[in-house]
Scaffold this motif. Sequence first.
Motif, PDB file in Angstrom:
ATOM      1  N   HIS A 109      13.360  31.723  15.432  1.00  0.00           N
ATOM      2  CA  HIS A 109      12.365  32.270  14.519  1.00  0.00           C
ATOM      3  C   HIS A 109      10.968  32.164  15.130  1.00  0.00           C
ATOM      4  N   GLU A 162       8.214  31.476  13.560  1.00  0.00           N
ATOM      5  CA  GLU A 162       7.463  30.357  12.999  1.00  0.00           C
ATOM      6  C   GLU A 162       8.333  29.585  12.009  1.00  0.00           C
ATOM      7  N   LYS A 163       7.937  28.348  11.762  1.00  0.00           N
ATOM      8  CA  LYS A 163       8.654  27.514  10.804  1.00  0.00           C
ATOM      9  C   LYS A 163       8.154  27.789   9.395  1.00  0.00           C
ATOM     10  N   GLN A 218      14.535  28.474  10.505  1.00  0.00           N
ATOM     11  CA  GLN A 218      13.151  28.572  10.070  1.00  0.00           C
ATOM     12  C   GLN A 218      12.870  27.470   9.048  1.00  0.00           C
TER      13      GLN A 218
END
Length: 293
Positions: free
Chosen positions: A80, A82-83, A180
């Motif tokens: 992903h 971003e988290k 994510q």
Amino acid sequence: TIIVLESNCTCRKIFSFFLLVTKGLFMFVYEQHCRAKDSLSLNIPKIETLEAFKVSNMNFSGPAKKLTQKQLFQTFRYKHAEKASAHRLLVISWNLLAPPYNRKKKQGQDSWKGRVLGQRDYLSSLEKTPDIIFLQEFWHANQDYCRIWEEFCSEYGYSMFIGKRTGSKVDGCCTLLNEQKLQVEKVELFSYDDWGDRICVVLDCIGSLSGKEKKISLFNTHLTFPHKNNHDPIMRQHQARKLKEVIEASRNQDRTILLGGDLNGSINDRAIKELFKDTLVPHSVEEGWISHR
């Protein structure tokens, strides 16, 4: 074959020796037959009159066995950008019924595809996408089968972690995870080291839940079916004990535990009671359960 007995000492000794050898050969063949059985193909009756085959707890004693990375293979990892933080985690556990074990399967080399495509479509149709999907009887031995699930993971952003059963079984446990929400720090595979060839896939994760960083361990397993024979009920109790010991090791590291899988029993089952005692809180307390039978 007709055996004629003569009333002399030599013949009686030979016949006694023949019976002893025959009995020993029968016990050896029977034991090997039991060790080779899988939970769906055999239903071995009780043999209470043969004391040599009374199964004791010693047959299944000892801890769960950690397997090597060669036995645990990871087929797909989705990255992903971003988290994301989550307020809650949505989880599904599903025994897919591996096509080779489907007793009602249709004729044809690719007749299984309709079923697995239907399973994939069902998950795709859910109003809310699960964060974690625990799958059992995942047919890892078939490349086309795995490819269908890889495509699903790619479309919906899952990483896929597959653990193969021991004993050259064609199925295993597969965990699909949205990284994510939870990022995997370590992957482990444990065997219950018994005749059932059952395993447990463990993912140690870290993620942000409600704004707080949380350590979570995910357990995916499939326990032996409780056939009415001399060994499966005892073996199940030891599987539950071994799983509990692995879970306790994670709890000692201050981790939240999430167990999913096919336990092949209700909360009233003796093995399940032992597993939940002082360890876990069941998501459901319904007494009924669905069996492949």
